[in-house]
Design an enzyme around this catalytic site. Structure first.
Site, short mmCIF file in Angstrom:
data_model
loop_
_atom_site.label_atom_id
_atom_site.label_comp_id
_atom_site.label_asym_id
_atom_site.label_seq_id
_atom_site.Cartn_x
_atom_site.Cartn_y
_atom_site.Cartn_z
N SER A 179 1.04 -1.18 0.22
CA SER A 179 -0.42 -0.30 -0.07
C SER A 179 0.77 0.95 0.14
CB SER A 179 -1.07 -0.28 1.42
OG SER A 179 -2.08 -0.58 1.00
N LYS A 182 0.23 3.91 -2.92
CA LYS A 182 -1.08 5.18 -2.59
C LYS A 182 0.07 6.57 -3.12
CE LYS A 182 -4.64 2.70 -0.21
NZ LYS A 182 -3.87 1.34 -0.04
N SER A 358 -5.69 4.19 4.72
CA SER A 358 -5.43 2.90 3.69
C SER A 358 -6.63 2.78 2.31
CB SER A 358 -5.02 2.19 3.62
OG SER A 358 -3.94 1.46 2.22
#
Length: 516
Positions: A179, A182, A358
């Protein structure tokens, strides 16, 4: 409190004056800024203080507890840890005679602000020089050698004052970022669309057929709930009310209802398949297609988000006296007249929510809007090309980087520690104010988002970072404030981990080491 504040403010003022044009407007402590020289960046004293304020309780200069709960959280933490020192913010002493339940004073700020006023060993401008590479190697080397971090690792630490890399271990090796992808999505989207861009959902009426089309604008935060959370998401109910009013003016009270999802192309299914971490990727959905009352995190999702949103919309129209057919897929023509629109919060707010929580649905949406804005198709191939091209245009080290999605759920994504720290440094550049939400959205250790239950001691408030977790992969990238008033960017990537909790703790120890 007044005396303490008076003692601190002159030091801050002297620090700001001594830094000249590189340290600007200390009052903007919550918006870290840099000033670029030919090849250097300088964070303001306020920027470094912002991270310190959460954990060290820089409240002697900041004033009483505010109504947002932020300083209330600091106060409660100070009580829980039974710490003393600092001001009591008008709530009385914790000594004899104090009211029941009165918190102990928060820690004093002076020790973390002293370095800002010019100390021995300070860099030009009065801010103490960042730690040298040898010191960081001594501190981080043993921590990153922890077997819990698997067999392959990448790490980088950059001084955001100078742009200098202070530490690197496999920093140029492309690894699965999970993640932390991102961060790249945030920078690419903000750099392409701008922080004020909004995602618009609309209704259009086909003049010749009387068909009413609900046109998806790729806004996953569009809500059908009566009391929507967050900073003003677009409301499907409000869109129905506006549309019904527009139809009434035209004398129309019965329509054939359809919905248009053609803004996006390609498959709606992520390579991971059906998963509670992500809804089917479509240009029309309400509340991220969650079928429960949650607003973040894993949740059961609708198998057909667009159809569900259209059925909800039909119900809302009915409440305003408009009769509709059962909705079906269609495409609005160029001749269709727009009746009503609703728009998402600005992109800056969407980016912050994406990073703090997230949020995979927002990440995939922003990646597709980036692709569209750069003339590419809004599918996984378009996302891959758009993210790489945009970051390359920003002059970032994209060699070896591979993007197959915007969320980082795809295990075939690849990013280097060097690229992650470069992204953070770019977001801190004062010449790029539009990228700042990529920093301000990072979870705060011990307080917000995916870090709310981590760093409960030691580095709470000092670390702001994006987490990443897949099976066998643990990553962490963000910024850390040092006691000297410096801000460092760091990225740690670990592969082939076998115990995610142990790996997470090992990464947290490494980030915590930077705070000292």
């Amino acid at each position: 409190m007044a005396r303490a504040a008076g003692a601190v403010r002159p030091r801050l003022a002297r620090a700001a004056r001594s830094a000249g044009p590189r340290l600007t407007r200390l009052a903007r402590a919550t918006a870290p800024q840099l000033t670029r020289g030919p090849k250097t960046w300088q964070y303001t004293a306020g920027a470094a203080t912002a991270g310190l304020a959460l954990a060290a309780g820089v409240v002697t200069a900041a004033g009483p507890w505010d109504s947002t709960g932020q300083r209330t959280a600091e106060r409660d933490r100070a009580v829980a840890l039974e710490r003393t020192g600092g001001a009591d913010h008008g709530r009385g002493s914790a000594g004899p005679g104090a009211a029941s339940g009165t918190p102990r004073p928060a820690p004093s700020a002076a020790s973390v602000l002293t370095a800002l006023a010019g100390t021995p060993g300070a860099a030009p401008g009065g801010v103490k020089a960042a730690p040298r590479g040898e010191a960081l190697a001594d501190a981080l080397g043993p921590l990153l050698a922890d077997p819990a971090l698997g067999t392959r690792r990448g790490a980088a630490v950059v001084d955001l004052t100078t742009g200098e890399r202070l530490y690197g271990q496999g920093a140029g090796t492309p690894l699965t970022p999970a993640s932390t992808t991102k961060i790249a999505t945030a920078v690419a989207a903000l750099g392409t669309l701008g922080p004020d861009h909004r995602l618009t959902t609309r209704t259009a009426l086909e003049a010749d057929t009387g068909e009413l089309v609900l046109v998806g604008g790729g806004d996953p935060t569009l809500t059908a709930r009566p009391d929507a959370p967050g900073p003003g998401p677009a409301s499907l109910r409000a869109l129905a009310e506006k549309t019904a009013a527009a139809l009434e003016k035209r004398g129309v009270r019965e329509v054939t209802l359809s919905y248009d999802t053609t803004l996006y192309a390609g498959t709606q299914t992520h390579p991971i398949g059906v998963n509670e971490n992500l809804a089917p990727i479509t240009a029309l959905m309400a509340d991220e297609a969650r079928t429960d009352v949650s607003t973040s995190g894993p949740a059961p999702r609708s198998a057909d988000p667009a159809a569900d949103a259209a059925r909800a919309f039909a119900g809302f129209l009915g409440e305003h006296g408009v009769t509709t057919s059962a909705p079906g897929p269609s495409k609005a023509t160029d001749r269709a007249a727009t009746l009503a629109t609703v728009s998402s919060p600005p992109l800056s707010a969407l980016v912050e929510r994406m990073l703090t929580d997230s949020d995979n649905d927002i990440a995939e949406a922003l990646a597709r809007h980036t692709a569209l804005a750069t003339g590419r198709s809004a599918d996984f191939d378009g996302v891959s090309a758009a993210l790489t091209a945009r970051l390359k245009q920003l002059g970032l080290p994209v060699r070896g980087a591979v993007f197959h999605d915007g969320s980082g759920l795809d295990r075939t994504d690849r990013i280097t520690a060097d690229l992650l720290t470069a992204l953070l440094a770019e977001a801190a550049d004062p010449a790029r104010p539009e990228l700042r939400p990529a920093l301000t959205g990072l979870p705060v250790a011990g307080f917000t988002g995916t870090l709310s239950s981590r760093y409960t001691e030691g580095a709470a408030g000092l670390v702001r970072a994006k987490t990443g977790t897949l099976t066998g992969v643990n990553t962490l990238a963000g910024t850390v404030a040092t006691p000297d008033g410096r801000l460092l960017a760091f990225a740690f990537l670990a592969h082939d981990t076998t115990d995610p909790q142990a790996a997470q703790k090992a990464l947290d120890r490494a980030a915590t080491a930077l705070t000292s």
